[in-house]
Write a protein that holds these residues in place. Structure first.
Motif, PDB file in Angstrom:
ATOM      1  N   THR A   1      84.071  -5.342  31.012  1.00 21.72           N
ATOM      2  CA  THR A   1      84.109  -4.018  30.391  1.00 21.72           C
ATOM      3  C   THR A   1      84.843  -4.106  29.068  1.00 21.72           C
ATOM      4  O   THR A   1      85.518  -5.092  28.778  1.00 21.72           O
ATOM      5  CB  THR A   1      84.791  -2.983  31.315  1.00 21.72           C
TER       6      THR A   1
ATOM      7  N   PRO B   1      80.426  -1.857  33.858  1.00 18.52           N
ATOM      8  CA  PRO B   1      80.633  -0.478  33.396  1.00 18.52           C
ATOM      9  C   PRO B   1      81.207  -0.492  31.978  1.00 18.52           C
ATOM     10  O   PRO B   1      81.982  -1.388  31.632  1.00 18.52           O
ATOM     11  CB  PRO B   1      81.639   0.081  34.407  1.00 18.52           C
ATOM     12  N   CYS B   2      80.860   0.496  31.169  1.00 21.32           N
ATOM     13  CA  CYS B   2      81.036   0.347  29.721  1.00 21.32           C
ATOM     14  C   CYS B   2      82.488   0.342  29.261  1.00 21.32           C
ATOM     15  O   CYS B   2      82.940  -0.620  28.661  1.00 21.32           O
ATOM     16  CB  CYS B   2      80.253   1.448  29.002  1.00 21.32           C
TER      17      CYS B   2
ATOM     18  N   SER C   1      76.747   0.219  32.267  1.00 19.36           N
ATOM     19  CA  SER C   1      76.501   1.553  32.790  1.00 19.36           C
ATOM     20  C   SER C   1      77.505   2.549  32.223  1.00 19.36           C
ATOM     21  O   SER C   1      78.610   2.177  31.810  1.00 19.36           O
ATOM     22  CB  SER C   1      76.601   1.552  34.320  1.00 19.36           C
TER      23      SER C   1
ATOM     24  N   ASP D   1      78.621   6.718  33.421  1.00 17.66           N
ATOM     25  CA  ASP D   1      78.348   7.863  34.297  1.00 17.66           C
ATOM     26  C   ASP D   1      79.206   9.085  33.967  1.00 17.66           C
ATOM     27  O   ASP D   1      79.230  10.054  34.721  1.00 17.66           O
ATOM     28  CB  ASP D   1      78.553   7.472  35.772  1.00 17.66           C
TER      29      ASP D   1
ATOM     30  N   THR E   1      72.013  -1.974  39.468  1.00 18.34           N
ATOM     31  CA  THR E   1      72.832  -3.171  39.258  1.00 18.34           C
ATOM     32  C   THR E   1      72.632  -4.178  40.389  1.00 18.34           C
ATOM     33  O   THR E   1      72.469  -5.386  40.151  1.00 18.34           O
ATOM     34  CB  THR E   1      74.317  -2.787  39.144  1.00 18.34           C
TER      35      THR E   1
ATOM     36  N   SER F   1      81.859  -0.640  41.411  1.00 17.68           N
ATOM     37  CA  SER F   1      81.312  -1.799  40.697  1.00 17.68           C
ATOM     38  C   SER F   1      82.058  -3.070  41.075  1.00 17.68           C
ATOM     39  O   SER F   1      81.445  -4.132  41.273  1.00 17.68           O
ATOM     40  CB  SER F   1      81.386  -1.574  39.184  1.00 17.68           C
TER      41      SER F   1
ATOM     42  N   LEU G   1      83.102   4.736  39.651  1.00 17.31           N
ATOM     43  CA  LEU G   1      82.198   3.683  39.186  1.00 17.31           C
ATOM     44  C   LEU G   1      82.929   2.355  39.053  1.00 17.31           C
ATOM     45  O   LEU G   1      82.406   1.297  39.424  1.00 17.31           O
ATOM     46  CB  LEU G   1      81.553   4.080  37.854  1.00 17.31           C
TER      47      LEU G   1
ATOM     48  N   ILE H   1      83.215   6.135  31.748  1.00 13.91           N
ATOM     49  CA  ILE H   1      82.920   5.836  33.145  1.00 13.91           C
ATOM     50  C   ILE H   1      83.961   6.480  34.054  1.00 13.91           C
ATOM     51  O   ILE H   1      85.109   6.685  33.663  1.00 13.91           O
ATOM     52  CB  ILE H   1      82.874   4.309  33.409  1.00 13.91           C
TER      53      ILE H   1
ATOM     54  N   TYR I   1      74.339  -1.277  28.222  1.00  7.16           N
ATOM     55  CA  TYR I   1      74.871  -0.187  29.045  1.00  7.16           C
ATOM     56  C   TYR I   1      74.171   1.154  28.832  1.00  7.16           C
ATOM     57  O   TYR I   1      74.604   2.163  29.392  1.00  7.16           O
ATOM     58  CB  TYR I   1      76.378  -0.021  28.770  1.00  7.16           C
TER      59      TYR I   1
ATOM     60  N   ILE J   1      73.167   3.839  39.231  1.00  4.84           N
ATOM     61  CA  ILE J   1      73.772   2.659  38.609  1.00  4.84           C
ATOM     62  C   ILE J   1      73.956   1.541  39.629  1.00  4.84           C
ATOM     63  O   ILE J   1      73.584   0.386  39.395  1.00  4.84           O
ATOM     64  CB  ILE J   1      75.130   3.031  37.977  1.00  4.84           C
TER      65      ILE J   1
END
Length: 447
Positions: free
Chosen positions: A224, A197-198, A149, A151, A175, A211, A207, A203, A119, A171
């Motif tokens: 996640t 996403p992390c 990711s 953000d 992706t 996602s 996102l 995030i 990520y 992102i």
């Protein structure tokens, strides 16, 4: 042909002495007693050995092989703050070497299929995602990397420094490109991609929503971190006005195409929601213990019917942890908290095999020894000192993991007599050490 093995198929009855026939990388026959004649077949005599499905690792951060041994006595948030800076300096060379060593270590502990959650993508550092995919191809394990990711940096109320986050548009583009370039949905695929996403504290809501939309439009899975620490719950309640699982429900992140890493701090209502929706959990007992995060309610998740798999987590929060060892660790930690009947050896083995396959949506291909499934198999030496235990699954799960006699991925030998044979073991180990030294050099100004 594997013959004279004690077979633990996970599905169906155990076979005290039996055989498995492999043709074109797929299990063609399973039986009890003497193996049939088979001219020209390679014979593996498994007398005194336990045959299990290959283990499935449902959560990892392979790049962290290069940052082991740092922030040794910190909580999760303290650990992350300490390591974000050096991670921001990694490049494709670091990731490639770290991934090769980490994947080899997994294979040497019986793992045939693994995911990875990457990520952090520093700009101008090469193609980090391609570097770990190349490493998996060299080692020969089945791979399901997650394009991760972040953000939401510090300036937006998140935890990571601003220099390690990406924009939402970047992102989603990267992706989508990763899925289009690499994802293979065919039966027995060696490479699949997930969207990841992390974590809620790094995030944005946008996102998460975008996602989920992207993943479902391309029919790939979602992953996640969630509910790893009490700090995270406090963060979610303060910023989102709800608990982590409630937040995931709001943004469309519950379902049988979703799995959460850790899921340590769950309320009864969370467990019920995960079970009802088929949302999976990746249980990482050693990492949770190392960071003092707590003991996940795995027994309760299983009783409710939620999918549960095992994960070693990143090497920087679970240094040198073997996946087979997490079977014992999971079993013992549940017993330490809930009593000696909380998790049996066979339940723990199932979590590490079919449970993990189910979490990754691959239960029809891997995770059990059944005709028609791919021949991902682990053969453990339960003779010698281990023969003092009559039950080979107890011998496997309770103490030090027995030697790995053979690891097969799609019928191909990856490990033999505890030695990686798909790639030069010593050279791969050096790659991992070199990746660590390179990262420490690149990050010397921020350590």
């Amino acid at each position: 042909m594997i013959r004279n093995a004690y077979i633990a198929p996970i599905v169906g009855h155990e076979i005290p002495r039996g055989y498995v026939v492999i043709e074109n990388g797929v299990i063609a026959a399973i039986g009890s007693g003497d193996a049939p004649a088979s001219d020209g077949a390679e014979i593996i005599d498994a007398g005194g050995a336990l045959l299990t499905p290959g283990l499935v690792n449902t959560h990892h951060h392979l790049y962290q092989w290069a940052s082991q041994g740092l922030a040794k006595d910190n909580t999760l948030f303290e650990w992350l703050v300490a390591l974000y800076k050096p991670w921001s300096k990694m490049d494709a060379e670091v990731v490639g070497g770290a991934a090769a060593a980490g994947l080899a270590w997994l294979a040497k502990s019986g793992c045939t299929t693994t995911t990875d959650h990457h990520y952090i993508f520093p700009k101008g550092r090469g193609d980090l995602f391609a570097a770990e995919i190349d490493a998996a191809s060299r080692i020969g394990v089945r791979f399901q990397p997650c394009r991760g990711s972040m953000d939401r940096g510090v300036s937006d109320g998140g935890l990571p420094p601003d220099e390690v986050v990406e924009s939402l548009d970047d992102i989603l583009t990267a992706t989508s490109d990763a899925i289009d370039s690499y994802h293979d949905s065919s039966f027995g695929s060696m490479l699949r991609i997930a969207v990841a996403p992390c974590s809620p504290f790094s995030i944005s809501k946008d996102l998460l929503v975008e996602s989920a939309s992207l993943a479902r439009s391309k029919n790939v899975r979602l992953h996640t971190h969630l509910a790893e620490t009490l700090d995270e719950e406090e963060h979610c309640v303060a910023q989102m006005g709800c608990t982590p699982v409630e937040y995931m429900e709001q943004v469309g992140w519950l379902g049988d195409d979703v799995w959460f890493a850790h899921a340590v701090h769950l309320h009864d209502s969370d467990i019920a929601k995960m079970a009802a929706t088929g949302t999976g959990a990746a249980h990482c007992p050693s990492s949770n213990a190392r960071l003092g995060a707590g003991i996940a309610r795995i027994s309760d998740l299983l009783a409710a019917g939620a999918p549960v798999g095992l994960g070693v987590d990143g090497s920087a929060s679970a240094e040198m942890v073997p996946l087979a060892g997490e079977i014992r660790q999971a079993m013992y930690m549940q017993r330490a908290k809930y009593g000696p009947t909380a998790l049996t050896a066979r339940q723990a083995l199932e979590i590490g095999t079919l449970g993990g396959a189910t979490v990754l949506g691959r239960q029809d291909e891997i995770g059990s020894i059944e005709v028609g499934k791919v021949a991902d198999l682990a053969l453990w030496r339960t003779d010698g000192f281990y023969a003092a235990v009559d039950d080979p699954i107890v011998a496997f799960a309770y103490g030090q993991t027995p030697p790995l006699a053979r690891l097969l991925v799609g019928g191909r030998t990856i490990v033999e007599d505890d030695v990686l044979v798909s790639a030069p073991q010593d050279a791969v180990a050096r790659e991992g050490a070199d990746a660590h030294r390179r990262l420490m050099t690149l990050a010397k100004d921020v350590l």
